[in-house]
Enzyme design. Structure first.
Site, PDB file in Angstrom:
ATOM      1  N   ASP A 151       9.415  49.523  43.164  1.00 51.71           N
ATOM      2  CA  ASP A 151      10.437  49.173  44.149  1.00 51.71           C
ATOM      3  C   ASP A 151      10.374  47.667  44.422  1.00 51.71           C
ATOM      4  OD1 ASP A 151      12.413  50.086  46.286  1.00 51.71           O
ATOM      5  OD2 ASP A 151      10.935  48.995  47.503  1.00 51.71           O
ATOM      6  N   ILE A 152      11.550  47.018  44.525  1.00 55.15           N
ATOM      7  CA  ILE A 152      11.608  45.585  44.851  1.00 55.15           C
ATOM      8  C   ILE A 152      11.394  45.418  46.351  1.00 55.15           C
ATOM      9  CG2 ILE A 152      13.026  43.500  44.833  1.00 55.15           C
ATOM     10  CD1 ILE A 152      14.556  44.677  42.464  1.00 55.15           C
ATOM     11  N   GLU A 188      17.232  49.794  44.102  1.00 57.60           N
ATOM     12  CA  GLU A 188      16.273  48.820  43.577  1.00 57.60           C
ATOM     13  C   GLU A 188      14.985  49.491  43.092  1.00 57.60           C
ATOM     14  OE1 GLU A 188      15.661  48.930  48.089  1.00 57.60           O
ATOM     15  OE2 GLU A 188      17.285  49.213  46.638  1.00 57.60           O
TER      16      GLU A 188
END
Length: 556
Positions: free
Chosen positions: A435-436, A478
């Site tokens: 995950d960003i 994301e």
């Protein structure tokens, strides 16, 4: 009498009586698969000579006729068509028969050509005499019209007294070893070679067979090949009806009939596959096997996709398998091996290439390939184009349009397979959920176009920094999920944490915004028990731990 001849070695140096008062008076040409027969009907001073032959056979034929009758007893000479193997000797024969009432029996179409020899003997045309001739003693000959088999004016002669059909080219055969009489139904193989080469079409051949069967002959005496007795006539005719004739159209340069016949057999099988099989891989499997059957040195077959900058292998075929791979490194070929390649085209554009690898390749084998592959290139190319189009559509349906990574639909398909495979083979399998960190801030600060730029560049990094066997999926927004076959928890953690550190130092969208970011990741090894949903839920828990403990870290 005829059945007795089947079980003994006949002396072909002499005239042979094949039915009452019917004699074979031909000559066996040494080392020639194309033997030409001459027949004599002994009927007093109205004897009939059938297809007297060429000057190659005539000296021997003349001796054999003279051993049965004197030449002055011949009144009729039947010429079933105008080819030199039938009429080559006629000018000489005409001078030797010492009577002036001889008649040359033929059809008007043949007479149109034969008149150019300027023979003195008059023609007796079957089409002007109700297709019938009655000889002394009441012996009746019926003439059976068989147009275009193989000549437009071709016909056969039926002797009603003995039930013998003098069939001219029909039932003729090409035989490697001469046999005056057909021993069994295997004669069909010799007959097959001749008919698919000389008969113009299946429809014409069947039309001819219909006319011949009406007479229910007890003996078939063709001009070529072997004489056929009654028990074999019906089963051989049944097989003949399925012959796809017109082989001469295959190639305008090749004259080897055995080679053309082999090509025809393979073409029939290949086109049947093209029409009936929905699997392109199965078409490839069969094509390899067909060629391998006759060319034992075939080692591999490759099919490349050529509409990209680099030649991209799509299929590799060998004796064991059909291997499909979109990115594949070709192993180096042995120097002595021979490569045979052909471009695949569709609408004048090159779409690919097919390559065969042989351990050795003779001139005759290459000639066969030249003919066969040339004939299948168009339908094969069309099938390959359909396969590419199908793959492209499938790829689109399973691919995220923004990042070009696989989507969740593909994840459901592939992860289940990998879990089953790992459990069955007892090999490790790990996944990672990435995950960003604070991605919403990027969108809020720089806008969604820049946000998309970040997602695309991150996708490229994930693909570049992993193995070909690893599968990267855009899980949503994301988040990215990576499947790592043959990788345990330690290896997976090491790989993902290396990527995390790389991203920490990387500048995204450098041409526009020069963004730096971090990622958090959870890693988990499959325990061979959980279902797919539980497996993903548990890796998501590890991601949650990484994020809740400060982000920019990997948890396994």
């Amino acid at each position: 009498m005829y059945k007795n001849l089947l079980n003994v070695e006949v002396d072909t140096t002499k005239a042979i009586e094949i039915a009452p008062d019917i004699f074979w008076v031909g000559y066996v040409i040494p080392n020639d698969s194309f033997q030409c027969h001459v027949y004599l009907i002994k009927n007093g001073d109205e004897s009939v000579l059938i297809d007297p032959g060429s000057m190659i056979t005539f000296p021997v034929t003349l001796q054999k006729i003279s051993s049965v009758i004197s030449l002055d007893q011949i009144k009729y000479v039947i010429l079933h068509h105008q080819d030199p193997d039938i009429v080559g000797c006629v000018s000489t024969l005409e001078q030797l028969i010492p009577r002036d009432d001889v008649k040359f029996i033929t059809h008007w179409r043949a007479q149109t050509l034969l008149k150019h020899y300027q023979w003195k003997t008059p023609f007796w045309l079957v089409d002007e005499h109700d297709w019938k001739l009655t000889l002394k003693g009441g012996r009746e000959l019926n003439f059976v019209f068989t147009p275009y088999a193989h000549f437009a004016g071709a016909f056969c002669t039926y002797d009603a007294k003995t039930g013998t059909m003098f069939s001219s080219d029909i039932f003729g055969g090409l035989t490697e070893k001469f046999s005056l009489f057909a021993k069994d139904e295997n004669y069909f193989e010799s007959l097959k070679l001749f008919h698919i080469h000389y008969m113009p079409s299946k429809m014409i051949l069947n039309h001819t067979l219909n006319h011949i069967e009406r007479y229910n002959p007890t003996l078939i005496a063709p001009q070529h090949g072997s004489i056929i007795h009654q028990e074999l006539i019906k089963p051989i005719i049944k097989k003949m009806r399925d012959l796809d004739c017109g082989l001469y159209m295959l190639d305008d340069k090749e004259s080897d009939i055995l080679l053309l016949n082999k090509t025809e057999d393979l073409l029939n099988k290949f086109f049947e596959d093209i029409l009936s099989l929905s699997s392109f891989e199965l078409i490839l499997r069969n094509l390899f096997d067909y060629i391998k059957h006759d060319m034992k040195s075939l080692n591999k077959m490759f099919v490349f996709k050529a509409d990209t900058e680099d030649k991209e292998l799509i299929f590799k075929v060998d004796e064991k398998s059909v291997f499909q791979e979109h990115t594949y490194t070709l192993e180096p070929k042995k120097e002595e091996w021979i490569s045979y390649t052909k471009l695949l085209k569709h609408n004048n554009a090159t779409i690919g290439e097919i390559e065969f690898i042989f351990q050795e390749l003779s001139k005759k084998e290459k000639k066969f390939l030249d003919i066969f592959i040339e004939k299948i290139l168009i339908p094969f190319s069309i099938s390959f184009k359909k396969e590419i189009s199908y793959e492209n559509l499938r790829e689109k349906s399973l691919t995220d349009p923004l990042t070009s990574l696989y989507n969740r639909e593909y994840l459901n398909e592939v992860l289940n397979d990998e879990m089953t495979n790992a459990k069955r083979k007892k090999t490790p399998l790990s996944i990672a959920l990435i995950d960003i960190d604070y991605f919403k801030k990027i969108n809020d600060t720089y806008g969604h176009i820049t946000g998309d730029c970040v997602l695309k560049e991150l996708a490229k990094i994930l693909k570049k920094e992993t193995r070909k066997s690893d599968i990267v999926v855009r899980y949503g927004g994301e988040e990215f999920l990576m499947i790592m076959p043959l990788t345990d928890k330690t290896g997976a953690f090491s790989k993902i944490d290396r990527i995390r550190k790389f991203i920490q130092e990387y500048t995204f969208c450098e041409k526009k915004e020069k963004i730096n970011l971090t990622i958090s990741a959870g890693v988990l090894q499959y325990n061979n028990i959980d279902d797919m949903q539980t497996f993903i839920q548990n890796v998501d828990k590890n991601l949650y731990i990484a994020k809740s403990e400060g982000r920019n870290q990997t948890t396994a």
